[in-house]
Design a protein around this motif. Structure first.
Motif, mmCIF file in Angstrom:
data_model
loop_
_atom_site.group_PDB
_atom_site.id
_atom_site.type_symbol
_atom_site.label_atom_id
_atom_site.label_comp_id
_atom_site.label_asym_id
_atom_site.label_seq_id
_atom_site.Cartn_x
_atom_site.Cartn_y
_atom_site.Cartn_z
ATOM 1 N N VAL A 195 64.479 -49.345 -24.535
ATOM 2 C CA VAL A 195 65.122 -50.380 -25.345
ATOM 3 C C VAL A 195 64.863 -51.773 -24.781
ATOM 4 N N TYR A 196 64.751 -51.890 -23.462
ATOM 5 C CA TYR A 196 64.529 -53.208 -22.856
ATOM 6 C C TYR A 196 63.461 -53.106 -21.774
ATOM 7 N N THR A 197 62.736 -54.205 -21.573
ATOM 8 C CA THR A 197 61.548 -54.174 -20.721
ATOM 9 C C THR A 197 61.855 -53.799 -19.278
ATOM 10 N N LYS A 198 63.028 -54.150 -18.792
ATOM 11 C CA LYS A 198 63.356 -53.873 -17.395
ATOM 12 C C LYS A 198 63.277 -52.375 -17.111
ATOM 13 N N GLN A 199 63.824 -51.545 -18.009
ATOM 14 C CA GLN A 199 63.810 -50.103 -17.782
ATOM 15 C C GLN A 199 62.420 -49.518 -18.025
ATOM 16 N N VAL A 200 61.685 -50.074 -18.989
ATOM 17 C CA VAL A 200 60.335 -49.569 -19.266
ATOM 18 C C VAL A 200 59.393 -49.930 -18.117
ATOM 19 N N LYS A 201 59.587 -51.105 -17.540
ATOM 20 C CA LYS A 201 58.773 -51.520 -16.395
ATOM 21 C C LYS A 201 58.979 -50.561 -15.221
ATOM 22 N N GLU A 202 60.218 -50.126 -15.008
ATOM 23 C CA GLU A 202 60.508 -49.163 -13.939
ATOM 24 C C GLU A 202 59.750 -47.858 -14.180
ATOM 25 N N LEU A 203 59.744 -47.408 -15.434
ATOM 26 C CA LEU A 203 59.017 -46.189 -15.787
ATOM 27 C C LEU A 203 57.518 -46.367 -15.524
ATOM 28 N N ASN A 204 56.963 -47.483 -15.988
ATOM 29 C CA ASN A 204 55.530 -47.730 -15.807
ATOM 30 C C ASN A 204 55.143 -47.807 -14.334
ATOM 31 N N GLU A 205 55.973 -48.480 -13.552
ATOM 32 C CA GLU A 205 55.666 -48.626 -12.124
ATOM 33 C C GLU A 205 55.723 -47.279 -11.417
ATOM 34 N N PHE A 206 56.702 -46.443 -11.801
ATOM 35 C CA PHE A 206 56.774 -45.123 -11.172
ATOM 36 C C PHE A 206 55.578 -44.267 -11.592
#
Length: 388
Positions: free
Chosen positions: A103-114
């Motif tokens: 829903v928001y970039t902060k959580q998606v960025k965490e997924l992408n980085e992991f």
């Protein structure tokens, strides 16, 4: 690993049920159902009756640690995709997340980085429209420079009318805390992805968005967004859920041609023989008069081609599943890498933030500012916990 990927389906709702059927019907030859997970007890009976050979779990962590699955697909509410994606990859299991990636970039960025820290694992997103032969062809035409440099694009996509009863069907639907938004996060993610996949990522957006415009909901049901790519290149995106007859029209204007897509089925491609500015500089008013009066053959200036593909229902989704399994088995490149999921989420966030602040918003916006604004609306609803 065997020649078939054992897929764990998290969420046996409409999407999860469809994927299970595609696999059992043989539409995904390199994949089998490894296990099914759902928190709804009623789904256990459905699963055992329909897919008796697939173990059933009511806890997705238990499924991930069972040894029954090589990969999973997350058919769950939007907020959960990043969390489930990370927990899956953490256990060295391949992850295919549904759209939107979050829903928001902060959580998606965490997924992408992991996911980036686990390059040996396959990480995809269910952007099935990227498997639409029409849009694949249009991307190829644009990338080959057949219509020149893009000068403007616009997409009107209003053909997903939803009555009030649809919004009343679930407590989480059309809420900030349960779904994270309205048409931008539920119906339009495929178009937000395709638009950027074909035309590029814009630099900024200014939007006018109506919340609960024609429906008794808190989130958006009418959106008009103007994006800026720099160098005078612009785009417009219009979407809504209250247009009973609906429109789906996508135009891309280049400096040497144009593409007009109707209904995501037919594209008319015009290719100019020379760049438009060259034609302009070389024509006098008499030439213009003759062209408009029909005294000149338009084919002296351009050619027109109509492109149309028949795409069987389910073929796009099953094709993404098959491609994902092929990536796991032999390294076939992904049609839709999971890391691409952030693009549509970022644009949706920027559209929301522009509407909330009344300002033009760069695509490099402060993600903490967005999250604070989102949490403000979640708190006002008083139904769901705020997000971190």
């Amino acid at each position: 690993m065997s020649k078939k990927v054992r897929l764990g389906i998290i969420g046996l709702g409409q999407q999860g049920g469809a994927y299970a059927k595609f696999i059992t019907d043989g539409m995904v030859p390199n994949m089998v159902i490894g296990a099914i997970c759902d928190t709804d007890p009623a789904k256990k009976e459905i699963a055992s009756a329909t897919y008796p050979d697939a173990p059933f779990y009511d806890d997705y962590i238990a499924m991930l640690e069972s040894g029954d699955v090589d990969a999973v697909v997350t058919c769950v509410p939007h907020f959960l995709h990043p969390e489930m994606g990370i927990e899956t990859l953490k256990r060295n299991i391949h992850a295919l997340v549904e759209k939107p990636a979050g829903v928001y970039t902060k959580q998606v960025k965490e997924l992408n980085e992991f996911a980036a820290s686990k390059p040996e694992l396959s990480f995809g997103i269910m952007f099935n429209q990227r498997n639409n032969p029409l849009y694949k062809k249009l991307k190829e035409i644009v990338e080959n420079g057949e219509i020149g440099a893009i000068r403007r694009s616009n997409w009107i996509i209003t053909n997903w009318w939803r009555p009030q009863g649809y919004y009343n069907s679930s407590e989480w639907r059309a809420t900030w805390g349960g779904e994270g938004g309205g048409v931008l996060v539920n119906q339009a993610p495929h178009q937000l992805d395709l638009w950027q996949w074909i035309c590029g990522v814009p630099k900024s957006v200014y939007s006018k968005v109506s919340f609960g415009f024609r429906r008794d909901i808190a989130v958006e049901d009418e959106v008009t967004a103007v994006v800026d790519y720099g160098d005078g290149v612009t785009g417009v995106f219009v979407t809504a859920t209250h247009d009973l007859t609906g429109t789906d029209r996508f135009e891309i204007l280049g400096d040497q041609g144009k593409i007009v897509v109707e209904g995501s089925k037919t594209a008319t491609v015009t290719r100019l023989h020379k760049p438009e500015r060259e034609l302009s500089d070389g024509m006098g008013m008499d030439d213009v008069r003759k062209l408009f009066m029909g005294e000149l053959n338009p084919e002296e200036y351009y050619t027109t081609e109509v492109i149309e593909f028949e795409s069987a229902w389910g073929a796009q989704h099953s094709g993404v599943l098959e491609n994902f399994a092929a990536n796991i088995l032999d390294g076939t490149p992904l049609l839709a890498p999971g890391s691409d999921g952030i693009n549509g989420v970022r644009l949706a966030n920027a559209i929301h933030l522009s509407a909330w602040t009344g300002k033009e918003v760069g695509l490099d916006f402060d993600e903490n500012e967005f999250l604070a604004e989102l949490n403000k609306r979640i708190a006002e609803e008083g139904k769901f916990p705020q997000r971190a």
